[in-house]
Write an enzyme that holds these catalytic residues in place. Sequence first.
Site, PDB file in Angstrom:
ATOM      1  N   HIS A 181       0.060 -16.879 -63.787  1.00 11.14           N
ATOM      2  CA  HIS A 181      -1.376 -16.636 -63.744  1.00 11.14           C
ATOM      3  C   HIS A 181      -2.053 -17.560 -62.729  1.00 11.14           C
ATOM      4  CE1 HIS A 181      -5.469 -15.857 -65.037  1.00 11.14           C
ATOM      5  NE2 HIS A 181      -4.984 -14.786 -65.665  1.00 11.14           N
ATOM      6  N   PRO A 182      -2.933 -17.001 -61.897  1.00 10.90           N
ATOM      7  CA  PRO A 182      -3.517 -17.789 -60.798  1.00 10.90           C
ATOM      8  C   PRO A 182      -4.804 -18.518 -61.130  1.00 10.90           C
ATOM      9  CG  PRO A 182      -4.171 -15.507 -60.566  1.00 10.90           C
ATOM     10  CD  PRO A 182      -3.290 -15.576 -61.809  1.00 10.90           C
ATOM     11  N   CYS A 183      -5.163 -18.614 -62.401  1.00 14.56           N
ATOM     12  CA  CYS A 183      -6.488 -19.136 -62.758  1.00 14.56           C
ATOM     13  C   CYS A 183      -6.748 -20.542 -62.225  1.00 14.56           C
ATOM     14  CB  CYS A 183      -6.697 -19.087 -64.267  1.00 14.56           C
ATOM     15  SG  CYS A 183      -5.528 -20.052 -65.227  1.00 14.56           S
ATOM     16  N   GLY A 184      -5.718 -21.377 -62.098  1.00 15.75           N
ATOM     17  CA  GLY A 184      -5.940 -22.741 -61.624  1.00 15.75           C
ATOM     18  C   GLY A 184      -5.388 -23.019 -60.245  1.00 15.75           C
TER      19      GLY A 184
END
Length: 233
Positions: A181-184
């Site tokens: 997941h690229p959220c950070g």
Amino acid sequence: MAKKEAVVDTLSWEGTLSSSDFRVAASAFMEKWKRICSAFPPWSWVLCPKQPWVASHEVEGYLSLENILLMSSEEELAEPSCLGNEETCSSEKEEPIDNATLVQSNPCEVHYYDLHIVYSNSYRVPVLYFRAYYSDGEPLEFNKIDKVLPAHSKKALSDSKWTFITQEEHPYLNRPWYKLHPCGTSEWMKLLFHADPALAKTGLAIELYLVAWLSVVGQVVGLRIPFEMMKQL
């Protein structure tokens, strides 16, 4: 002139890429990998048909490294060893040929991995999609993948407060794939490059983005960037 256009000021940089910068970074990454890592399977650019609802400036493809053979072992090797890969996506796997990347787990088990780097228009960063399967094409469930990951990969995943694995539909293939997941991503990319005082003066070359990004993200799935590529950062 082109070189100047591919440089960003790290002081005001948000850790993201535009879709056009991603294409520039992808081309540079493929060329650098092929030149420095000629013994390894090459990354390729998969061009995707343009959809009528997609803006003209958005990326129409992704980076792909497929049929990577990961051989398991009871103990993780001190140095990355090289195994074979396949030329095609056929479910009939031949004997290992050429060099590829490595990892470990139960003895005599062979696992193939497909890795795709896809640009996220929402987060404005690259995203690693992956799937794993046995030599007969049967997919590995996530609990199995978690068991066969090398120790350093598990540590990278558990230590990171920004990275976690989810299963979602591949944006181009319309099939379920795992992804980091690229959220950070933008946050730790900023930290990664802000830590280098030299870049504050020279700026960040967009061509370096994917090498730096994959040097971190790749560890989670057992892919290590060769040192020859890293020392040029």
